[in-house]
Design an enzyme around this catalytic site. Structure first.
Site, PDB file in Angstrom:
ATOM      1  N   GLY A 174       0.857  -1.171   0.016  1.00  0.00           N
ATOM      2  CA  GLY A 174       0.055  -0.114  -0.099  1.00  0.00           C
ATOM      3  C   GLY A 174       0.877   1.204  -0.026  1.00  0.00           C
ATOM      4  N   CYS A 175       0.194   2.369  -0.344  1.00  0.00           N
ATOM      5  CA  CYS A 175       1.124   3.522  -0.716  1.00  0.00           C
ATOM      6  C   CYS A 175       1.576   3.964   0.968  1.00  0.00           C
ATOM      7  CB  CYS A 175       0.165   4.810  -1.046  1.00  0.00           C
ATOM      8  SG  CYS A 175      -1.419   5.015  -0.184  1.00  0.00           S
TER       9      CYS A 175
END
Lengths: 324, 324, 324, 324
Positions: free
Chosen positions: C130-131
């Site tokens: 994920g970011c």
């Protein structure tokens, strides 16, 4: 092919964008960077996002008498400074001047590559168009060439992101006072007017003496939009057709059916143009967007340099714009 | 004096700004708020920064047949919705329509209070000018009244912050795609043109058939700037003098010697105008800034309501703009 | 080498950024694009700044049973949608899932390429981090590996630009309400916590049960900054040394002596980390920046895909960040 | 009542916001404005949106020996400059110092009006809290007073809009480089820490020696958010109850059930706080938002001045925040 290039004005926004584009260019090798305010620093000091192989190049103080072996120099200096600063450069070093001093100057070719590419091929001294003229001239060229508008009666309402003022814009362009703010400036007699007048007259064969140009400062970093009001009886369709014909072979100019967004070209060398006309009002509108640091400065400069060096025009310039 | 007022359209940007201004108004007492999407919520639910004494007012579903005792209603509904929605309101309730349906409509006074204040005094049905027309008409009125420009040949290049599209602007106006972006829209035939045409013709006595109007969406929340290109032989000085004479008694219109910044009027009911002319090009430029939610919507609405109710025009509207 | 790749989720921000990076990749050839909302449109319709040779590729409706000949598929679908949507893809098509469904899922490799590159080489099913985890894990890895901080007591204060919410963020993320606004969200139990917990425990060998993670929405389009508060007695120098040793061979992770700016990595696949510690307070701070669409999504995805296909890790990813 | 007030530091952001608030204050009459860089100009020159009746007031060069008849002076000077500059002011002129030099200094009351209002009533020398401490202390006070958190272990992650750096922030805070950018600064030892340490210890009776404070510069003009991580076993409900009890009589502090947006308080003197806790992690989070120029500077200053002069605390401060 390995062409040795340098940048003078490396710490400014134009110089920095040239660096970014050169870092990925297959034929140009950056071997020299100069900039008075940053002399002695490495490129990594100035640009934390630098490509690794350029990180340790040290910025030098500009001295035209002590250049390394160079094939081409990109000059990105404030208007008023480049004429003197570049005077001493050896003849065998080609120069692409991003700054304003040599536009339509004797001995220099005017580098409007999307309109007159063949004039630039193989040249040694080329002056980049200004950022506003780049957008304006590309949008107007098809209409002027085909006689669809009256060259004497052109009104250009231009809008630029704040990087257009350069890194030296200073406290007058601080975040707190320019965020959420919009203002016209340079009314009636902006410094880019003679250049645009010259180009319009050359393209049309007529006089551009009625030219009106009003820039505005818009709260965004990059991007220029010109909205141009002209007189003529052409239809929207005729304008779009003229533009599509004019730019059929172009790598960088696109003609859209919708009004262009500045964000469509951010970070790229693209120019996007659109037209709207109403013969019942004798009205022809031309719109154009560029990234002021791309097609309006460093992207255009690389394109010109490619032509100067006999490379394919689009080499190293095929990056898409950043979205969103 | 205690005048009972209501707002319909309380959850939109115009309704919210009316609420903000009414919260500090010495004569208007907000007793009613309606808005379909927020019915049942308290004002504190909608506006966490609400003034305490209004926090518990509950938003009702709009029903013109079941209004409480009201002296005046502010209507801020989408253009196209207000004509029908307001048709059933009792005659003894004055209405100020911020929306677009009643501008220059029969039975309604056009509320351009800075130009024609006396027409509004004591009236029962007043239509607020649109946001772009507010800025445009205030900037042009002195020139048109004094015959300094040709009414047939006016080009308006308008720029608005994104709140101008209203709360319902939707995903097309999301932050990620409109930040760092600038785009023209509504080319050739924007919905505000008939209103401006009507006003220009009324002020000048001539035809405005050549009118051109191009709005642009600018990455900021509030603010409108209009840059208007006209034909005439007046000098800059004559234009400024005409404007200063025209607005000598005005509470809200200011004439400056410099091009105006939109931020100078943010959060206020002010309009600031400036002019630049070049007789050698037969050019007269007018510039005007307003807050699209202030003078362009809710501020203008309170000003009109003051006149409708016989109050001093500037009551509750003397707040300075927010800087920075 | 010519590797045939496709993108599903082409109209979202992650899919669009993958397109931008693939357009310049020397070994990957984009032959397929799918996206339900844009099926039937050409890439030029969706992305006016598209590279010319991809302009006419038509977006198809996603159908795993009717894929063209493909070597690799990039999937950028909303979390919760990709597990089902990708289940039917043929085994001989490698998949890089940018979305959230396969992180630390059975049969999928977790693609934290800057920390565990060798695990990804030659794999067929890889899940992108994920970011927020991308930034967090890269900043913490050197400290956790070297035992410089207590894994049980980590507080992550994260800030993201608004594109992090995806194109589907909707009216809740409209420009007018999110410009000039800052807000925390997802308190106490954000969806990215299990992923980070897993990685911290793997890196440290200890428990991460005290983990605190708070994201904030910042008024900018791109960029993530994580400011992480840890407990440990290391000095700033020790932390910097550990990071420099850990990332000595890294193409994309840089360790700076100053707190990083998100703009330093905008548009690139870089991550920049910095540290500050005060043993007298038992405090170790780690900071990291990434572009949420670059290292936080599509850049990381290309890096992983390079490893999956046996290409050099940095191929097609050496673009500098955009400045300013 | 008519109280004669002056402002020194009129051209800075804090001085300008004090001017905006004083322009509508029913009891304070602005009769004097000083500021070295703008001496000789009228207020209308500095602030085009100025209230008409103040437009012609001429800014004077600061000279404490030649003050006009004044009841109260607002001083908004850079930290480090006010102690010396204010030393010569006559004893009969009350002083509210917005700057940093007199916080917890001998002879000066610390003006945390929402927590200790009675200490300020009738005083002659009051020091305004800093902008970060204003938000932090208001959020923490209920928890510290009720013993819900450990004062020795508090981590403050603070985020401010760029006007917090003041008008003198300079080219380092230019629009082009700070738009779309986010950066931490002042790591480990920010100048506001001693003030917060002092207040935390006073409220809790314990030591605050473990205090951690990290400010970040966010690309927006106004607004501060503090996200504070504390240790304690209280539940979210207990924290909210404590805050609601603590601020039951407050005019300006609001306790919400949702994480606060900075935009909810923009342009106002409000502070909005929220809490989230997880006893299983021994975690208590406090969040608070203020406008750095409102509650964080000039709004707080007017509130303190009201108390100093025996006026109702909220006089002139009941304006709603600007939305959107």
């Amino acid at each position: 092919m390995n062409i040795r290039v340098g940048i003078v004005g490396i710490s400014g926004f134009g110089g920095g964008e040239a660096l970014r584009l050169l870092a990925n260019h297959p034929s140009f090798e950056l071997v020299y960077a100069a900039g008075d305010s940053s002399a002695g620093k490495s490129l990594a000091d100035l640009y934390p996002g630098i490509a690794s192989r350029l990180a340790n190049l040290v910025v030098e103080k500009w001295d035209p008498d002590n250049l390394p072996e160079l094939d081409l120099l990109f000059a990105s200096m404030p208007t008023g400074a480049s004429a003197k600063a570049l005077a001493g450069v050896r003849d065998d070093v080609k120069i692409l001047d991003i700054g304003g001093d040599h536009r339509y100057a004797g001995g220099w070719v005017y580098g409007l590559a999307d309109v007159w590419p063949s004039e630039i091929v193989g040249q040694s001294r080329v002056a980049n168009p200004g950022c506003f003229p780049a957008a304006t001239q590309i949008a107007l060229a098809p209409l002027l060439k085909d006689g669809l508008i009256d060259p004497e009666n052109i009104i250009i309402d231009a809008k630029t992101g704040i990087s257009g003022a350069g890194r030296g814009g200073g406290t007058g362009l601080s975040y707190a006072t320019h965020n959420e703010n919009l203002v016209p400036y340079g009314l009636l007699n902006h410094v880019h007017m003679p250049e645009m007048t010259h180009t319009i007259e050359r393209l049309s064969g007529g006089s551009a003496r009625g030219l009106v140009f009003t820039p505005h400062l818009v709260p965004m970093t990059r991007g220029i939009l010109v909205t141009i009001y002209c007189r003529g009886s052409a239809t929207t369709r005729q304008c779009l057709d003229a533009a599509r014909a004019c730019y059929a072979e172009s790598h960088f100019v696109r003609v859209t059916d919708l009004p262009p967004h500045t964000k469509w070209v951010s970070g790229s060398n693209l120019a996007i143009v659109n037209y709207a006309a109403d013969p019942s009002r004798n009205l022809v509108m031309a719109m154009g967007v560029v990234d002021n640091l791309g097609k309006g400065a460093a992207g255009q400069a690389i394109q010109n340099a490619n032509l100067m060096c006999g490379l394919p025009e689009a080499e190293g310039l095929d990056g898409m714009s950043l979205w969103p």
